[in-house]
Design a protein around this motif. Structure first.
Motif, PDB file in Angstrom:
ATOM      1  N   LEU A 183     -10.161   6.056   0.469  1.00 55.72           N
ATOM      2  CA  LEU A 183      -9.586   6.382   1.767  1.00 55.72           C
ATOM      3  C   LEU A 183     -10.168   5.510   2.889  1.00 55.72           C
ATOM      4  O   LEU A 183      -9.445   5.070   3.783  1.00 55.72           O
ATOM      5  N   LEU A 225       0.870  -1.167   0.000  1.00 55.36           N
ATOM      6  CA  LEU A 225       0.000   0.000   0.000  1.00 55.36           C
ATOM      7  C   LEU A 225       0.913   1.223   0.000  1.00 55.36           C
ATOM      8  O   LEU A 225       1.846   1.305   0.791  1.00 55.36           O
ATOM      9  N   TYR A 226       0.718   2.150  -0.920  1.00 51.48           N
ATOM     10  CA  TYR A 226       1.605   3.305  -0.997  1.00 51.48           C
ATOM     11  C   TYR A 226       0.806   4.587  -1.175  1.00 51.48           C
ATOM     12  O   TYR A 226      -0.307   4.584  -1.672  1.00 51.48           O
ATOM     13  N   LYS A 227       1.401   5.675  -0.714  1.00 47.34           N
ATOM     14  CA  LYS A 227       0.749   6.982  -0.855  1.00 47.34           C
ATOM     15  C   LYS A 227       1.443   7.769  -1.961  1.00 47.34           C
ATOM     16  O   LYS A 227       2.626   7.572  -2.229  1.00 47.34           O
ATOM     17  N   ILE A 243      -8.350   2.085   3.500  1.00 46.17           N
ATOM     18  CA  ILE A 243      -6.928   2.034   3.855  1.00 46.17           C
ATOM     19  C   ILE A 243      -6.692   1.253   5.153  1.00 46.17           C
ATOM     20  O   ILE A 243      -5.870   0.342   5.205  1.00 46.17           O
ATOM     21  N   PRO A 254      -3.577  10.071   6.658  1.00 41.63           N
ATOM     22  CA  PRO A 254      -4.017   9.403   5.431  1.00 41.63           C
ATOM     23  C   PRO A 254      -4.871  10.274   4.514  1.00 41.63           C
ATOM     24  O   PRO A 254      -4.897  10.056   3.310  1.00 41.63           O
ATOM     25  N   TRP A 285      -3.196  12.305   1.336  1.00 41.88           N
ATOM     26  CA  TRP A 285      -2.563  11.561   0.236  1.00 41.88           C
ATOM     27  C   TRP A 285      -3.582  10.812  -0.594  1.00 41.88           C
ATOM     28  O   TRP A 285      -4.654  10.454  -0.129  1.00 41.88           O
ATOM     29  N   ARG A 286      -3.231  10.539  -1.848  1.00 42.37           N
ATOM     30  CA  ARG A 286      -3.934   9.553  -2.659  1.00 42.37           C
ATOM     31  C   ARG A 286      -3.259   8.225  -2.322  1.00 42.37           C
ATOM     32  O   ARG A 286      -2.079   8.192  -1.966  1.00 42.37           O
ATOM     33  N   TRP A 287      -3.986   7.137  -2.470  1.00 43.79           N
ATOM     34  CA  TRP A 287      -3.452   5.825  -2.102  1.00 43.79           C
ATOM     35  C   TRP A 287      -3.529   4.860  -3.276  1.00 43.79           C
ATOM     36  O   TRP A 287      -4.476   4.890  -4.053  1.00 43.79           O
TER      37      TRP A 287
END
Length: 190
Positions: free
Chosen positions: A160, A104-106, A163, A133, A136-138
Motif C-alpha cells: 500500500l 496499477l489496478y485494485k 501505490i 486506497p 483494496w488490494r493492489w
C-alpha cells in the motif's frame, strides 16, 4: 448503443457504462484496456472483467457532447483546420511502435472461511470506498513481447505504501522496467 468488442477499441474512444457515465479509453493492450471515467482511471481485463466489460458500450454522440460540455464548461463544436488534417494524414502513414506501459489496478481477495462464508480482504467496516486506497488490494499488470508474441504479466499484493510512488512514476514517464524493479524491491521489504 453498440456493445464494445476488442476489435473496436482504440485510444481516445469515448465509451459509456450502464448508468450512461462517459469515459475515455486511455490505453489499449491485448489483454486489457484503461478508461478515464473522469473521477477515476480503471483498468478492465477482457477475461477477468467480462461481466463489467459486457456492460460497456460505444458512447453515442449526444452523450459525448454533454460530457465534454460539462468537463470543459462550454459548447463543443469541433473546428477542423487544414494543418490538423495534414498532420493526421501524416501520422496515419507512419506505423507507431508499441510503447510498453503498466497498469496499477485494485482488486479484492476473497477467502472461504471455515463456516463456509466468503470474506473479502482487506476487511472494511461500513461501505468500501472506490477512491480509498486502503480499501483494496493492489496489483500491477503489463505486457511484454516473448518469442514475438505479447504476453500479459502481473505482480499481485503491491504494498500500500508504494501505490502513490508508482502512480507518480507513471505520471512522470519513468520506464516500465524501473517501475517493475521498484515494485519488486518494495515487496521484498514487506
Amino acid at each position: 448503443m453498440l456493445q464494445i468488442k476488442q476489435s473496436d477499441l482504440k485510444l481516445d474512444l469515448y465509451i459509456c457504462n450502464s448508468s450512461l457515465s462517459v469515459g475515455k479509453i486511455t490505453e489499449v493492450w491485448q489483454t486489457c484496456f484503461t478508461v478515464d471515467w473522469n473521477s477515476e482511471i480503471k483498468c478492465y481485463f477482457w477475461e477477468r472483467d467480462k461481466e463489467k466489460v459486457d456492460q460497456l458500450a460505444i458512447a453515442p454522440q449526444h452523450l459525448i457532447d454533454k460530457f465534454l460540455e460539462e468537463k470543459l464548461g462550454c459548447e463543443t463544436t469541433p473546428e477542423i483546420f487544414l494543418e490538423e488534417t495534414e498532420r493526421a494524414a501524416a501520422s496515419t502513414k507512419k506505423p507507431k511502435s508499441r510503447q510498453r506501459k503498466g497498469c496499477l489496478y485494485k482488486y479484492l481477495e476473497n477467502k472461504k472461511l471455515k463456516d463456509g462464508t466468503i470474506a473479502s480482504y482487506p476487511r472494511v467496516i461500513g461501505h468500501r470506498q472506490p477512491d480509498n486506497p486502503t480499501h483494496w488490494r493492489w496489483g500491477f499488470n503489463w505486457e511484454e513481447k516473448i518469442d514475438g508474441e505479447w504476453k500479459g504479466r502481473s505482480i499481485g499484493s503491491v504494498p500500500l505504501g508504494a501505490i502513490a510512488l508508482i502512480q507518480s512514476m507513471q505520471n512522470e514517464g519513468v520506464p516500465l522496467e524501473e517501475i517493475i524493479d521498484f515494485i519488486k524491491r518494495a515487496k521484498a521489504k514487506k
